[in-house]
Design an enzyme around this catalytic site. Structure first.
Site, PDB file in Angstrom:
ATOM      1  CG  HIS A  64      -2.601   0.463   7.162  1.00  0.00           C
ATOM      2  ND1 HIS A  64      -2.102   1.382   6.264  1.00  0.00           N
ATOM      3  CD2 HIS A  64      -2.382   0.989   8.372  1.00  0.00           C
ATOM      4  CE1 HIS A  64      -1.615   2.412   6.930  1.00  0.00           C
ATOM      5  NE2 HIS A  64      -1.766   2.193   8.210  1.00  0.00           N
ATOM      6  CB  CYS A  65       0.726  -1.654   2.940  1.00  0.00           C
ATOM      7  SG  CYS A  65      -0.260  -2.654   1.803  1.00  0.00           S
ATOM      8  CE  LYS A  66       0.287   4.339  -3.430  1.00  0.00           C
ATOM      9  NZ  LYS A  66       1.318   4.658  -4.430  1.00  0.00           N
ATOM     10  N   GLY A  68      -2.869  -2.826   0.143  1.00  0.00           N
ATOM     11  CA  GLY A  68      -3.283  -4.114   0.686  1.00  0.00           C
ATOM     12  C   GLY A  68      -2.352  -5.274   0.412  1.00  0.00           C
ATOM     13  CB  ILE A  93      -3.267   4.263   3.954  1.00  0.00           C
ATOM     14  CG1 ILE A  93      -3.593   5.542   4.726  1.00  0.00           C
ATOM     15  CG2 ILE A  93      -2.270   4.489   2.820  1.00  0.00           C
ATOM     16  CD1 ILE A  93      -2.446   6.099   5.547  1.00  0.00           C
TER      17      ILE A  93
END
Length: 99
Positions: A64-66, A68, A93
Site C-alpha cells: 500500500h501507499c497513500k 494506490g 492508507i
C-alpha cells in the site's frame, strides 16, 4: 490475485489473520501514519530489497501507499520477480484511515 479492500484488511487484522503488509511510501510518510504491523520499504528501494523478501514469494503480501498508485507499481514489480500472492490495498492508507 485480486486487490484487497480496507474493510477486508481490517476484518482480517481483527481476526488475527493479517497478511504481510508492506508500506511503499517514503519514511516521513510512514512516520506520520502507518497501518499496525506494516513494514516500510519505499518504492524506490524495493528493487534492491527483493532478495530480502524471497521467503515471502508464496505468502500473501499486501502493498500500500497513500492512494494506490505507487503500490500498484510495487505489486507489478513483485509479481515480475515471482511473488504470486501480492495484493494492492484499494485506495491506499487514505481509504484505510477513512473507513
Amino acid at each position: 490475485m485480486n486487490d484487497i479492500t480496507p474493510a477486508e484488511l481490517k476484518e482480517r487484522q481483527q481476526n488475527q489473520q493479517a497478511p504481510i503488509i508492506i508500506d511503499v511510501r517514503e519514511p516521513w510518510e510512514y512516520e506520520e501514519s502507518r497501518i499496525d504491523g506494516s513494514r516500510n520499504i519505499p518504492l524506490g528501494e524495493l528493487p534492491t530489497k527483493i532478495e530480502d523478501l524471497e521467503d515471502l514469494k508464496h505468502t500473501e503480501v499486501v502493498v500500500h501507499c497513500k492512494g494506490g498508485g505507487r503500490s500498484a507499481t510495487a505489486k507489478a514489480l513483485l509479481q515480475q520477480h515471482g511473488f504470486d500472492h501480492v495484493r494492492n490495498l484499494v485506495g491506499g492508507i487514505n481509504a484505510y484511515n477513512a473507513g
